[in-house]
Write a protein that holds these residues in place. Structure first.
Motif, PDB file in Angstrom:
ATOM      1  N   ALA A 166      -1.803  -6.927  -2.612  1.00 54.97           N
ATOM      2  CA  ALA A 166      -3.100  -6.402  -2.189  1.00 54.97           C
ATOM      3  C   ALA A 166      -3.027  -4.910  -1.897  1.00 54.97           C
ATOM      4  N   ILE A 167      -1.989  -4.484  -1.202  1.00 53.17           N
ATOM      5  CA  ILE A 167      -1.858  -3.074  -0.843  1.00 53.17           C
ATOM      6  C   ILE A 167      -1.613  -2.220  -2.079  1.00 53.17           C
ATOM      7  N   GLU A 168      -0.774  -2.685  -3.002  1.00 55.50           N
ATOM      8  CA  GLU A 168      -0.492  -1.897  -4.205  1.00 55.50           C
ATOM      9  C   GLU A 168      -1.735  -1.759  -5.071  1.00 55.50           C
ATOM     10  N   ILE A 197      -5.324  -1.419   4.641  1.00 60.32           N
ATOM     11  CA  ILE A 197      -5.927  -0.871   3.420  1.00 60.32           C
ATOM     12  C   ILE A 197      -7.005   0.146   3.760  1.00 60.32           C
ATOM     13  N   ILE A 198      -7.849  -0.175   4.723  1.00 58.56           N
ATOM     14  CA  ILE A 198      -8.914   0.753   5.121  1.00 58.56           C
ATOM     15  C   ILE A 198      -8.322   2.035   5.698  1.00 58.56           C
ATOM     16  N   SER A 217       8.966  -4.423  -5.454  1.00 55.72           N
ATOM     17  CA  SER A 217       9.448  -4.457  -6.840  1.00 55.72           C
ATOM     18  C   SER A 217       8.740  -5.550  -7.633  1.00 55.72           C
ATOM     19  N   VAL A 218       8.399  -6.633  -6.974  1.00 56.91           N
ATOM     20  CA  VAL A 218       7.656  -7.714  -7.643  1.00 56.91           C
ATOM     21  C   VAL A 218       6.218  -7.279  -7.905  1.00 56.91           C
ATOM     22  N   SER A 219       5.623  -6.600  -6.948  1.00 59.52           N
ATOM     23  CA  SER A 219       4.230  -6.158  -7.106  1.00 59.52           C
ATOM     24  C   SER A 219       4.066  -5.176  -8.262  1.00 59.52           C
TER      25      SER A 219
END
Length: 304
Positions: A24-26, A60-61, A218-220
């Motif tokens: 979500a963050i990426e 995120i915001i 690394s997965v994201s």
């Protein structure tokens, strides 16, 4: 190649922590508006609460992104549909779905209850189907969609004590392979991510020095590629500790036995030829297997 997202909206399930939070963050860093879905339960699926999802939204915001929290249970059709409707009402559309939510109830099969089986299969397999169903027609109508399932090495190769988890994860690979055929003409691409990462599910299972290398980030990186405009279709991308590879299913050429020779004894006699990997093929739909065998019958190609 620069991967960019223009006016994209994503739903990431199980995004309150671990891999889902990282996904979500990426995505949000790249300008994607994100629905952070998390029931807020423990690793085994018990409990619940909105705090985990709210915390990720706040992150995120704070970095200038857009996000909203949602606590829908992925196995509940009404709750999931309401989540999708809320995203469309707020941002106009949903372009990306990341089916990441999951739980563990690890036990050897002899000690496992069918309740443990049902719950794990429900969250991983049914939950992914419920969420996908909720966005499917919307994506068809828009002519665009990117969907990712989350499988596991346990589903592809097996892992002691995880028959329920392995079965569910293997089912997701089959779900993806069929669904991508139905979505192709609508520009809906479906892929599968097989992660090896540090998370609440892996804590305590590996030494600390190994866990430190298994970063979720690394997965994201692999996940972001699987949901971009130029994403592949029907890929199982394995990612962990900075390593990336692809899992494929191949079928050997095998043999055909003529009528009267189709016995268990002849299967045993020719088992080495049946298992010979020379010229093995990757099929992209189930009909290709039958076509292979039937073509040989028409040509009279039988093993002697």
């Amino acid at each position: 190649m620069s991967i960019e997202f223009k006016d994209r909206v994503a739903i990431v399930t199980g995004a309150g922590g671990g891999l889902g939070r990282s996904h979500a963050i990426e995505l949000a860093k790249r300008g994607v508006k994100v629905v952070v879905n998390d029931l807020g339960g423990s690793v085994d699926g018990t409990g619940g609460g909105a705090t985990m999802a709210d915390n990720v939204v706040a992150e995120i915001i704070a970095m200038g992104g857009e996000a909203m929290a949602n606590g829908a249970n992925v196995t509940n059709e009404a709750e999931v549909q309401a989540m999708v409707d809320a995203a469309i009402e707020k941002w106009g559309h949903v372009d990306i779905l990341v089916n990441n939510a999951g739980i563990l109830r690890d036990k050897s099969f002899s000690k496992m209850t069918m309740a443990d089986w049902d719950l794990v299969v429900a969250v991983h397999l049914k939950g992914s189907a419920v969420c996908t169903k909720a966005v499917w027609n919307h994506m068809k109508e828009r002519g665009y969609g990117r969907i990712v399932m989350t499988t596991s090495s346990s589903g592809m190769y097996g892992n002691f004590g995880q028959t329920n988890y392995g079965a569910a994860k293997a089912g997701l690979s089959g779900f993806m392979r069929t669904l991508c055929l139905e979505g192709a003409k609508y520009n809906i691409r479906i892929n599968t991510l097989s992660p090896t990462a540090r998370s609440r599910m892996t804590e305590g299972l590996m030494p600390e020095e190994i866990l430190e290398k298994l970063t979720v980030e690394s997965v994201s990186a692999g996940l972001v590629y699987l949901v971009c405009d130029d994403a592949p279709n029907r890929m199982i991308l394995c990612a962990g500790a900075g390593g990336y590879s692809e899992t494929k299913v191949f079928e050997t050429q095998g043999i055909n036995l003529s009528e009267g020779e189709q016995t268990a004894e002849n299967v045993a006699k020719f088992i080495d030829q049946i298992r010979d990997t020379t010229d093995q093929e990757e099929f992209t739909n189930g009909g290709q297997q039958g076509t292979k065998f039937l073509t040989r019958i028409q040509k009279g190609e039988f093993v002697k």
